[in-house]
Write a protein that holds these residues in place. Sequence first.
Motif, PDB file in Angstrom:
ATOM      1  N   ARG A 150       0.919  -1.197   0.068  1.00  0.00           N
ATOM      2  CA  ARG A 150       0.033  -0.019  -0.043  1.00  0.00           C
ATOM      3  C   ARG A 150       0.787   1.294  -0.143  1.00  0.00           C
ATOM      4  O   ARG A 150       0.315   2.533  -0.065  1.00  0.00           O
ATOM      5  CB  ARG A 150      -0.999  -0.121   1.097  1.00  0.00           C
ATOM      6  N   GLN A 151       2.092   1.097   0.098  1.00  0.00           N
ATOM      7  CA  GLN A 151       2.938   2.419   0.150  1.00  0.00           C
ATOM      8  C   GLN A 151       3.051   3.108  -1.133  1.00  0.00           C
ATOM      9  O   GLN A 151       2.958   2.335  -2.097  1.00  0.00           O
ATOM     10  CB  GLN A 151       4.412   1.931   0.701  1.00  0.00           C
ATOM     11  N   LYS A 152       3.309   4.447  -1.107  1.00  0.00           N
ATOM     12  CA  LYS A 152       3.438   5.098  -2.571  1.00  0.00           C
ATOM     13  C   LYS A 152       4.303   4.471  -3.393  1.00  0.00           C
ATOM     14  O   LYS A 152       4.213   4.611  -4.639  1.00  0.00           O
ATOM     15  CB  LYS A 152       3.610   6.489  -1.962  1.00  0.00           C
ATOM     16  N   THR A 153       5.602   4.212  -2.853  1.00  0.00           N
ATOM     17  CA  THR A 153       6.779   3.665  -3.659  1.00  0.00           C
ATOM     18  C   THR A 153       6.913   2.141  -3.304  1.00  0.00           C
ATOM     19  O   THR A 153       6.620   1.634  -2.134  1.00  0.00           O
ATOM     20  CB  THR A 153       7.962   4.647  -3.242  1.00  0.00           C
ATOM     21  N   ARG A 154       7.898   1.756  -3.969  1.00  0.00           N
ATOM     22  CA  ARG A 154       8.064   0.439  -3.711  1.00  0.00           C
ATOM     23  C   ARG A 154       9.363   0.098  -2.858  1.00  0.00           C
ATOM     24  O   ARG A 154       9.855  -0.952  -2.892  1.00  0.00           O
ATOM     25  CB  ARG A 154       8.307  -0.566  -4.871  1.00  0.00           C
ATOM     26  N   ASP A 155       9.813   1.237  -2.393  1.00  0.00           N
ATOM     27  CA  ASP A 155      11.141   1.280  -1.781  1.00  0.00           C
ATOM     28  C   ASP A 155      11.082   0.009  -0.534  1.00  0.00           C
ATOM     29  O   ASP A 155      12.367  -0.465  -0.357  1.00  0.00           O
ATOM     30  CB  ASP A 155      11.498   2.577  -1.159  1.00  0.00           C
ATOM     31  N   LEU A 156      10.171   0.276   0.239  1.00  0.00           N
ATOM     32  CA  LEU A 156      10.379  -0.542   1.467  1.00  0.00           C
ATOM     33  C   LEU A 156      10.065  -2.122   0.831  1.00  0.00           C
ATOM     34  O   LEU A 156      10.642  -3.103   1.632  1.00  0.00           O
ATOM     35  CB  LEU A 156       9.200  -0.145   2.397  1.00  0.00           C
TER      36      LEU A 156
END
Length: 341
Positions: free
Chosen positions: A268-274
């Motif tokens: 659900r995070q805005k970016t795929r960084d995590l």
Amino acid sequence: MGTGDTLQAVVDELAQRLDLSVLIEDASQWALCWSAQTDVDDVRLQSILRRGLTRAAEEMIDRFGLRQAQGPVHVPAVPEAKMAPRWCVPLRVDGQLVGWLWVLDPRERIEEADVPDLAAAAERAVRVIAAGSMPEDEDRQLRDVVGRLERGPDAEAARRLTVLARLSDDICVVVEGQSRLGGWRLSGGLTAYPVEAGYEGATSGQPLPLVELREAARRARLTLQALRAGALPARPSWDCLHAWRLVAEAPAELDPAEIHPGVAALRRQKTRDLLTTARTFLDLGGDVQGTAEALHLHRTTLYYRLDRIHDLTGVDLRNSPARPDLDLALRLVAFRDAATP
């Protein structure tokens, strides 16, 4: 024989002359061409509609000595096999059997005076075959039977393929993600190759019987999808996917969040960084330095991300016993994201 003569012309003209259904097969009893069909029996329907043989058709060849015949042979009805009477003329080029001419005669209308017409049509067909004017070239036939095998197990197609490709009956098959010389083109850029048992290193893994071409292709596609998802096997082969095979074989209805709900929070995070950080850290076995280098991050940034992942998922990737669950869920997400449209 005119320069434009074909096997189709042979069957059509004989059928018109006799007002009966005519068919020509090659030596392996693969239907090559046929006239308009009337009053057909089960054996003829199987030959044309399914391009395959019934056991009755195979047994008929030996039962009536048709391989040894040198001219037209009357084949009586076989009621238990739902097979009507017919006439057969073996086709030979330089003494070698190359095919069969069949005339279906359910009401026994062919008389002795008609037999020379059968022989003449057979001689004409032999001249066409000897001249190389077959109605389908071998490449087209190969594509047909390979396509049938790619759609599912088909013992007759496998047998036909061994005949066309001049292979032994016990030949196996593998499927590769990258093409090389030879082989049979499959959908999605895959290529199938006939190999001996024991061949190693194929994308699809260990060789399978030719009739299982579809399964070999499925394994190759899943292997390539796992590689796109980030799998790092010792070799790009189904046999080396190990735990990734559990991911590849997971049922479509299984939601990754059912394996670990934390994966939904990461997605659900805005970016795929995590998401990327978690996958990389777990793939590298919790190696902080290796992960920082792989992601081009300062260690402080990496630690910050690990803490955020902990907050969102409840899993400390450095020492939590729930790490394997989250790892498997993340792999399943990556695998499905790597599916081709």
